[in-house]
Scaffold this active site. Sequence first.
Site, PDB file in Angstrom:
ATOM      1  CG  ASP A   1      -3.348  -4.482   6.653  1.00 11.37           C
ATOM      2  OD1 ASP A   1      -2.361  -4.977   6.058  1.00 11.37           O
ATOM      3  OD2 ASP A   1      -3.774  -3.334   6.413  1.00 11.37           O
TER       4      ASP A   1
ATOM      5  N   GLY B   1      -0.492  -5.112   0.570  1.00 10.32           N
ATOM      6  CA  GLY B   1      -1.702  -4.831  -0.188  1.00 10.32           C
ATOM      7  C   GLY B   1      -1.868  -5.719  -1.401  1.00 10.32           C
TER       8      GLY B   1
ATOM      9  CD  GLU C   1       1.849  -6.389   6.089  1.00 10.15           C
ATOM     10  OE1 GLU C   1       1.256  -6.361   5.007  1.00 10.15           O
ATOM     11  OE2 GLU C   1       2.329  -7.437   6.570  1.00 10.15           O
TER      12      GLU C   1
ATOM     13  N   GLY D   1       0.827  -1.199   0.000  1.00 14.85           N
ATOM     14  CA  GLY D   1       0.000   0.000   0.000  1.00 14.85           C
ATOM     15  C   GLY D   1       0.860   1.247   0.000  1.00 14.85           C
TER      16      GLY D   1
END
Length: 352
Positions: A145, A114, A137, A65
């Site tokens: 996530d 992402g 992450e 992301g």
Amino acid sequence: MTEQLNLHAHNRVAHISLNRPKAIHALTQEMCEGMSEALLGWRDDDAIEAVILDHAEGRGFCAGGDVALLRNSAKEDNGELAREFFHTEYRLNHLMFTYPKPIVAFMDGVTMGGGVGISQPAKYRVATENTKFAMPEGAIGLFPDVGAGHYLPRLPGQTGKFLALTGARLDGAECLWAGLATHYIESDKLAEVKARIIADPASIKAILDEAASEPPKARLAANKRKIDTLFAPGTLEGVIAALEKNDSDWAAKELVAVKAKSPMTSKVALCQFAENADCKDFAANMAMEYRIASRMIMRSDFAEGVRAVLVDKDNAPQWQPAEPEDISDEMVEEMLAPLPEGEEWTPFPQAS
């Protein structure tokens, strides 16, 4: 529509190509909005039977992301734009997960963060010899996530916990072995495979099955027993202790990887895994992840992780708290607590 996406319809197949090669197609707000808008339009279009998702050019499918946006938002607007990004991205993830038409994601090259979030919901997930898959992450003070709280606990044995706590990078063969990919196809066959799908979207599985190659032996498979044993404890302290007691070179290497991550994010990931058992569906998991993300970006560990990995690149973050023992269960549970009324994540309404 953003220039960061190429959107087409060929025959009865819709086609999304990520088009931000200089950033390895890392997702922006505009890209998430554009993909969602296109998918919502095709969802109710009887002329479209399936969707192909790939990248236009460059060495990776999707590197993650827009970390710069998240970091700037945390510093400048109290995380408002970051929360908007997460809300949009997670809506896209959920839309893909519940999509009524088959999506074929080509994970050719870097597929991280992402990129995992937009490939794992696809019915068909194609890995190649170029695939580099990871959820890294924890190295920047965030957590796994984009649906990882749903996907990772469902991998064989303790594989998901291993990936969450180490940020390990898997190749295409390992992705197939772990169930993260449905097919392993050599990259020089992909153009032909896509053309065949476009010509005959009713036969996607048969086309992918026919084009699939026997992958190299998955390196991860050789360590399955160690992973399932040493990552079995339910606490971060337990995993670290198990790795410390094992005298293998593999355990020593993975111990370094686990201890390098933010202990708060690692503890949150373990709690996320446990809580997922009570999530009634994927939407409930995404709502939980949004609560965590909304709070995680405002912690000092996120700013410090980005500094250490992406800005100064000294890879020497100073985490706060620095030791797992200094993080109480109550501190972790606060990260998952409900948000104020009107601030919770919600999915797109389903078509009537």
